[in-house]
Design an enzyme around this catalytic site. Sequence first.
Site, PDB file in Angstrom:
ATOM      1  N   PHE A  31       0.526  27.084-116.860  1.00  0.00           N
ATOM      2  CA  PHE A  31       1.071  26.316-117.185  1.00  0.00           C
ATOM      3  C   PHE A  31       2.063  27.002-118.584  1.00  0.00           C
ATOM      4  CE2 PHE A  31      -1.981  26.853-120.453  1.00  0.00           C
ATOM      5  CZ  PHE A  31      -1.312  25.989-121.843  1.00  0.00           C
ATOM      6  N   LYS A  40       3.023  27.454-106.066  1.00  0.00           N
ATOM      7  CA  LYS A  40       2.675  26.512-106.247  1.00  0.00           C
ATOM      8  C   LYS A  40       1.526  26.387-107.737  1.00  0.00           C
ATOM      9  CE  LYS A  40      -1.475  25.963-108.183  1.00  0.00           C
ATOM     10  NZ  LYS A  40      -1.793  25.050-109.066  1.00  0.00           N
ATOM     11  N   GLU A  51      -0.295  22.658-112.343  1.00  0.00           N
ATOM     12  CA  GLU A  51      -0.592  21.307-112.093  1.00  0.00           C
ATOM     13  C   GLU A  51      -0.321  20.096-113.477  1.00  0.00           C
ATOM     14  OE1 GLU A  51      -2.693  23.398-112.014  1.00  0.00           O
ATOM     15  OE2 GLU A  51      -4.640  22.368-112.140  1.00  0.00           O
ATOM     16  N   ARG A  52      -0.477  21.202-114.799  1.00  0.00           N
ATOM     17  CA  ARG A  52      -0.211  20.169-116.143  1.00  0.00           C
ATOM     18  C   ARG A  52       1.271  20.427-116.337  1.00  0.00           C
ATOM     19  NH1 ARG A  52      -4.626  23.805-119.089  1.00  0.00           N
ATOM     20  NH2 ARG A  52      -5.063  24.947-117.328  1.00  0.00           N
ATOM     21  N   SER A 112      -5.272  32.492-116.534  1.00  0.00           N
ATOM     22  CA  SER A 112      -7.039  33.319-117.172  1.00  0.00           C
ATOM     23  C   SER A 112      -7.229  34.546-116.248  1.00  0.00           C
ATOM     24  CB  SER A 112      -7.968  32.019-117.787  1.00  0.00           C
ATOM     25  OG  SER A 112      -7.378  31.659-116.538  1.00  0.00           O
ATOM     26  N   CYS A 116       0.695  34.213-123.035  1.00  0.00           N
ATOM     27  CA  CYS A 116      -0.196  36.265-123.200  1.00  0.00           C
ATOM     28  C   CYS A 116       0.051  36.752-123.653  1.00  0.00           C
ATOM     29  CB  CYS A 116       0.388  35.923-121.858  1.00  0.00           C
ATOM     30  SG  CYS A 116       2.044  36.450-121.278  1.00  0.00           S
ATOM     31  N   GLU A 154     -10.497  34.346-125.313  1.00  0.00           N
ATOM     32  CA  GLU A 154      -8.677  34.066-125.445  1.00  0.00           C
ATOM     33  C   GLU A 154      -8.777  32.311-125.921  1.00  0.00           C
ATOM     34  OE1 GLU A 154      -6.369  33.828-122.292  1.00  0.00           O
ATOM     35  OE2 GLU A 154      -5.144  34.706-123.031  1.00  0.00           O
TER      36      GLU A 154
HETATM   37  P1  NAD Z   1      -5.445  28.912-115.597  1.00  0.00           P
HETATM   38  O1  NAD Z   1      -6.227  30.518-115.152  1.00  0.00           O
HETATM   39  O2  NAD Z   1      -5.985  28.400-115.555  1.00  0.00           O
HETATM   40  O3  NAD Z   1      -4.398  28.625-114.299  1.00  0.00           O
HETATM   41  C1  NAD Z   1      -3.489  29.091-113.822  1.00  0.00           C
HETATM   42  C2  NAD Z   1      -3.303  28.699-111.983  1.00  0.00           C
HETATM   43  O4  NAD Z   1      -4.023  29.384-111.264  1.00  0.00           O
HETATM   44  C3  NAD Z   1      -2.813  27.184-111.916  1.00  0.00           C
HETATM   45  O5  NAD Z   1      -1.696  27.421-110.974  1.00  0.00           O
HETATM   46  C4  NAD Z   1      -4.151  26.586-111.600  1.00  0.00           C
HETATM   47  O6  NAD Z   1      -3.967  25.649-110.605  1.00  0.00           O
HETATM   48  C5  NAD Z   1      -5.199  27.425-111.070  1.00  0.00           C
HETATM   49  N1  NAD Z   1      -5.990  27.747-111.058  1.00  0.00           N
HETATM   50  C6  NAD Z   1      -7.108  27.670-112.189  1.00  0.00           C
HETATM   51  N2  NAD Z   1      -8.246  27.438-111.685  1.00  0.00           N
HETATM   52  C7  NAD Z   1      -8.568  27.647-110.592  1.00  0.00           C
HETATM   53  C8  NAD Z   1      -8.910  27.736-110.110  1.00  0.00           C
HETATM   54  N3  NAD Z   1     -11.025  27.589-110.877  1.00  0.00           N
HETATM   55  N4  NAD Z   1      -9.102  28.628-109.040  1.00  0.00           N
HETATM   56  C9  NAD Z   1      -8.120  28.822-108.802  1.00  0.00           C
HETATM   57  N5  NAD Z   1      -7.278  28.376-109.289  1.00  0.00           N
HETATM   58  C10 NAD Z   1      -7.427  27.457-109.822  1.00  0.00           C
HETATM   59  O7  NAD Z   1      -4.384  29.407-116.178  1.00  0.00           O
HETATM   60  P2  NAD Z   1      -3.352  28.385-117.188  1.00  0.00           P
HETATM   61  O8  NAD Z   1      -4.557  27.045-117.929  1.00  0.00           O
HETATM   62  O9  NAD Z   1      -2.602  27.630-116.255  1.00  0.00           O
HETATM   63  O10 NAD Z   1      -1.979  29.546-118.197  1.00  0.00           O
HETATM   64  C11 NAD Z   1      -2.750  29.988-119.879  1.00  0.00           C
HETATM   65  C12 NAD Z   1      -3.903  31.486-119.013  1.00  0.00           C
HETATM   66  O11 NAD Z   1      -2.562  32.009-118.252  1.00  0.00           O
HETATM   67  C13 NAD Z   1      -4.291  32.012-120.225  1.00  0.00           C
HETATM   68  O12 NAD Z   1      -5.081  33.067-119.968  1.00  0.00           O
HETATM   69  C14 NAD Z   1      -2.775  33.793-120.645  1.00  0.00           C
HETATM   70  O13 NAD Z   1      -3.208  34.397-121.654  1.00  0.00           O
HETATM   71  C15 NAD Z   1      -2.356  33.503-119.428  1.00  0.00           C
HETATM   72  N6  NAD Z   1      -1.231  34.130-118.871  1.00  0.00           N
HETATM   73  C16 NAD Z   1      -1.692  35.548-119.101  1.00  0.00           C
HETATM   74  C17 NAD Z   1       0.064  36.232-118.601  1.00  0.00           C
HETATM   75  C18 NAD Z   1       0.493  37.794-118.599  1.00  0.00           C
HETATM   76  O14 NAD Z   1       1.501  37.907-118.314  1.00  0.00           O
HETATM   77  N7  NAD Z   1      -0.790  38.285-118.094  1.00  0.00           N
HETATM   78  C19 NAD Z   1       1.581  35.320-118.658  1.00  0.00           C
HETATM   79  C20 NAD Z   1       0.829  34.063-118.466  1.00  0.00           C
HETATM   80  C21 NAD Z   1      -0.313  33.256-118.958  1.00  0.00           C
END
Ligand code: NAD
Length: 495
Positions: A150, A174, A177-178, A227, A282, A381
């Site tokens: 998101f 994909k 969704e937020r 994450s 991130c 985090e």
């Molecule tokens: P998230 O992991 O909750 O979601 C990321 C994606 O995975 C979304 O599209 C979500 O729909 C999907 N998802 C969520 N839970 C899932 C599951 N159990 N099974 C399968 N798919 C699932 O992350 P977020 O809260 O949207 O974003 C924040 C996180 O992203 C933080 O941890 C941040 O550090 C990380 N991030 C990392 C980078 C990087 O370059 N390393 C860049 C941006 C964000």
Amino acid sequence: MHPIIRHRIGGRPAAGQSTRTAPVWDPATGERRADVLLAEPADVDAAVRAARGALADWADTSVMRRARLLFAFRGLVEKHLDELARLVSAEHGKVLEDAKGELVRGLEVVDFACGIPQLLKGDYSDQVSTGVDLFSFRQPLGVCAGITPFNFPAMVPMWMHPIAIATGNTFVLKPSERDPSASDFVAELYTEAGLPDGVFNVVHGDKAAVDALLDHPDVAAVSFVGSTPVARYVHERATANGKRVQALGGAKNHAVVLPDADLENAAEHLVSAAYGSAGQRCMAISVAVAVGEAADPLVKLLRDRARAVKVGPGLAAGSEMGPLVSPEALSRVRGYLEAGVAAGAELVVDGRDISVEGDGFFLGPTLFDQVTPEMDVYRDEIFGPVLVVVRVDSLAEAIDLVNANSFANGAAVFTGSGRAARLFQRSVQAGMIGVNVPVPVPMAFHSFGGWKQSLFGSHHMHGPEGVAFYTRAKAVTSRWPEAAGEASFHFPTAV
Ligand code: NAD
């Protein structure tokens, strides 16, 4: 009844089989803006089939035509940059200038992808054996999927799709969704730019949509950003299904401040790097490692600056920091404030003290001092506007602390000493290092990625590693003999 955000499959909006929805909030007011459809496996299958159907023609489209299309897309994103930024700000909550910044950084990847004729030039070796030439070049993988977080609803997908498409693949995104709307807007701009239907598709959804992509036999590669637990899961499941995977995870980025640093400058940068986008980056700095006598003055400077941050709606003039993305995020981060106090950390600035009109998901900048490595506020985090200060005695101790952390996205050092900076940049185990630069996000023509628990897979994103990820190499050895030669049974060697 809220507006419904639909998928975009084969160049058109689509509802498909989806009946489940998720709320999309306006984080600044706490109001529900819309509902987004959550894809069922059948919807994912429809998107992958659209991408599969478009693949042969797109992969065969000349590299110059692909480049021209990206130039046209680039122009449209630039033309609609304000509109896109407003959409990002409205659903994510970040301040408008920050949203514009994310779009500019995303556009830089499009700029890079516009150079695809140069990037895909192969290698040619003349006369490797008598009458034999050898050349190698790279071809697309097929249907590629992107699953994105998101926190950068426009930029992170742009780390992926411009390069995947420029290299001749078709793509299914994909998004989170937020804050899903920016992706639909981008899909419309691709269509307007002349991209054939099916080359870029968007399916909205949650775990069910992600699993369907990870398991789909016609998806060749998966790029994920999110994450760490989900990144690990995506990597394991998709590689078990034979796909190429790059999965970028979470972070806990440290900034080490040495006593010889310009402390005013360091504090200024740490506050913007910790609290910009409400800490939901991130590459946010979430740990300040204060070395020796830097600690007391640094904490005072951070305290004064943290208190002065202007917190307000992202679209309101003058706001420097907006709300958190969702009610769940707000209560999770507030929980960490309580956990930090209970563990004995010193709460120097309490983000719960601010008040913003309305029911938005606001929390002010928060500063903890006297934090130790076993506390949850250090280990986890938090992904909110929380900066923790850990005090150490030496640069060596600071480097050991950074290297003991399981996350390894970015790390920064603030110092006036070239020798200290060089030691830091060579010995810190992280993918991206800043020297007097708090958020060292590489430009698009370099690659972005962390180490350890911040990246699963071997390829970083965009830049040369992006091109390598979305292509596979082929080497051709050719001979055009004038007359039939003698074939030999021994393994071929050059003559
Ligand atoms: P998230 O992991 O909750 O979601 C990321 C994606 O995975 C979304 O599209 C979500 O729909 C999907 N998802 C969520 N839970 C899932 C599951 N159990 N099974 C399968 N798919 C699932 O992350 P977020 O809260 O949207 O974003 C924040 C996180 O992203 C933080 O941890 C941040 O550090 C990380 N991030 C990392 C980078 C990087 O370059 N390393 C860049 C941006 C964000």
